[in-house]
Design an enzyme around this catalytic site. Structure first.
Site, short mmCIF file in Angstrom:
data_model
loop_
_atom_site.label_atom_id
_atom_site.label_comp_id
_atom_site.label_asym_id
_atom_site.label_seq_id
_atom_site.Cartn_x
_atom_site.Cartn_y
_atom_site.Cartn_z
CB ILE A 125 45.79 -24.76 -12.88
CG1 ILE A 125 46.25 -23.84 -14.01
CG2 ILE A 125 45.79 -26.21 -13.34
CD1 ILE A 125 47.62 -24.20 -14.59
CG HIS A 182 38.06 -29.79 -14.32
ND1 HIS A 182 38.28 -30.46 -15.50
CD2 HIS A 182 39.17 -29.98 -13.58
CE1 HIS A 182 39.47 -31.03 -15.45
NE2 HIS A 182 40.03 -30.77 -14.30
N1 APR Z 1 51.44 -20.64 -1.74
C1 APR Z 1 52.24 -21.05 -2.76
N2 APR Z 1 52.39 -22.35 -3.07
C2 APR Z 1 51.74 -23.25 -2.32
C3 APR Z 1 50.91 -22.89 -1.25
C4 APR Z 1 50.77 -21.52 -0.96
N3 APR Z 1 50.02 -21.09 0.04
N4 APR Z 1 50.40 -24.03 -0.71
C5 APR Z 1 50.87 -25.05 -1.43
N5 APR Z 1 51.69 -24.59 -2.42
C6 APR Z 1 52.47 -25.36 -3.37
C7 APR Z 1 52.98 -26.68 -2.81
O1 APR Z 1 54.10 -26.46 -1.96
C8 APR Z 1 53.32 -27.45 -4.06
O2 APR Z 1 54.69 -27.33 -4.43
O3 APR Z 1 51.69 -25.77 -4.49
C9 APR Z 1 52.44 -26.81 -5.15
C10 APR Z 1 51.46 -27.79 -5.80
O4 APR Z 1 52.22 -28.66 -6.53
P1 APR Z 1 51.92 -30.22 -6.64
O5 APR Z 1 51.61 -30.76 -5.27
O6 APR Z 1 53.00 -30.85 -7.42
O7 APR Z 1 50.54 -30.24 -7.45
P2 APR Z 1 50.32 -30.11 -9.04
O8 APR Z 1 50.31 -31.45 -9.67
O9 APR Z 1 51.23 -29.07 -9.57
O10 APR Z 1 48.80 -29.58 -9.05
C11 APR Z 1 48.45 -28.33 -8.51
O11 APR Z 1 46.46 -28.12 -9.84
O12 APR Z 1 45.45 -29.69 -11.27
C12 APR Z 1 45.44 -29.11 -10.00
O13 APR Z 1 44.54 -30.86 -8.61
C13 APR Z 1 45.69 -30.12 -8.92
O14 APR Z 1 45.05 -28.67 -7.11
C14 APR Z 1 46.16 -29.24 -7.80
C15 APR Z 1 46.95 -28.15 -8.51
#
Ligand code: APR
Length: 318
Positions: A125, A182
């Site tokens: 995603i 997208h």
């Molecule tokens: N491994 C695991 N988790 C990670 C890593 C990693 N290496 N790096 C970052 N994360 C986690 C972050 O700590 C964070 O909690 O990924 C999570 C992303 O969550 P949000 O910042 O809340 O983002 P979200 O709205 O869930 O979107 C995630 O999907 O739609 C796309 O553009 C959006 O790229 C984004 C992704």
């Protein structure tokens, strides 16, 4: 029901995913990995586990900062990445601007999948969608059936919602497909949009359809602006679950997904949104839609912009 589904990234989208995976009982174990401290993933999973008696669920929910929690997963849903957030000057970064940061994260995600569940079916995603899926493909080298990106289901849902609102008809009656990358060049396919089997033009004027299609292309940004922080998260999670359920229950359901094209639509080696059959085998078949000449032209434009981002991925990861 699968044995184990892993969610990578426990932020906004990942948080909705784990609760829905448990509520819908899609796997006996739901695992979450997130690197955020002190123990975001553990905390989110404990919260759900403590609520499980209330919903009579014995699904195991495990969270960790360490990737070994995803060991042996049959399916992985990847949400690890930085979302689009409004800058202090009020402007939005494009999905492509997120690329540099999210590529690094994607490499860490790939290493985790490779080590702990290399045969898992992967639904990704994180944005920029088609480019991140391509990077996962470069790193993991799976068969194309086992790696798909979620974007088209959400973009199509947005288009369907706007059409339903305009026509004053139930969303259940609106069938639609949004194809292509997208990004701003995505393609709502008007010729395939039907309301209870009838052409959409019977209910909505061409001018209104133009406006709805323009709004669909920018719908992600509209939510980002309204939220002030972060991007849409419930609808993306539900859309990925729609894909997961089609695979888990071997539905053979056609939906728009980012899939690796191998000659279909005259394109080779690119992940882009196309209709595909999802079933137990994963992405079982790409469907080639009959497009009008102007839709073909628009699809070509979308291919060009996705190709540009793919080239950036290749250049940045050399
Ligand atoms: N491994 C695991 N988790 C990670 C890593 C990693 N290496 N790096 C970052 N994360 C986690 C972050 O700590 C964070 O909690 O990924 C999570 C992303 O969550 P949000 O910042 O809340 O983002 P979200 O709205 O869930 O979107 C995630 O999907 O739609 C796309 O553009 C959006 O790229 C984004 C992704």
């Amino acid at each position: 029901m699968l044995s184990k589904i892993a969610v990578i990234g426990g932020g906004n989208i990942g948080g909705v995913l784990i609760q829905e995976l448990v509520r819908r009982r899609l796997a006996r174990t739901v695992a979450l990995v997130d690197v955020k401290g002190p123990e975001l993933a553990k905390g989110k999973c404990l919260d759900i586990a403590e609520g499980s008696p209330v919903i009579s669920s014995d699904i195991k929910v495990e969270g960790s900062k360490e990737y070994d929690v995803i060991e042996g997963a049959d399916m992985v849903i990847n949400t690890a990445g930085v979302p689009r957030t409004t800058r202090p000057d009020g402007t939005l970064p494009t999905r492509e601007e997120l690329l540099a940061t999210n590529l690094k994260i994607t490499d860490a995600v790939s290493a985790g999948i490779q080590k702990f569940c290399k045969d898992a079916m992967v639904i990704s995603i994180a944005n920029p969608l088609d480019a991140i899926v391509y990077r996962l493909y470069q790193n993991l080298q799976p068969s194309r059936a086992r790696l798909i990106g979620m974007a088209g289901v959400l973009d199509s849902a947005r288009y369907r919602y706007f059409i339903a609102q305009e026509a004053g008809i139930s969303v259940e009656n609106v069938e639609a497909m949004v194809l292509g990358g997208h990004g701003d060049n995505m393609l709502p396919i008007r010729s395939a949009c039907r309301i209870a089997g009838m052409p959409v033009e019977k209910f909505v004027s061409p001018e209104k359809l133009d406006a709805i299609e323009a709004r669909t292309r920018k719908a992600g940004g509209e939510v980002v602006k309204l939220l002030g922080v972060g991007s849409a998260f419930v609808s993306p999670a539900w859309s990925a679950l729609e894909m997961a359920e089609a695979i888990i229950f071997d539905k053979k359901k056609i939906m728009a997904v980012s899939a690796l094209l191998e000659g279909e639509y005259g394109v080779n080696g690119l992940f882009i949104g196309v209709p595909a059959i999802l079933g137990a085998g994963g992405m079982e078949k790409v469907i080639e839609m009959d497009l009008t000449d102007s839709e073909k032209e628009a699809f070509k434009k979308s291919v060009e912009s996705v190709q540009k981002t793919k080239d950036e991925v290749i250049a940045m990861t050399k």
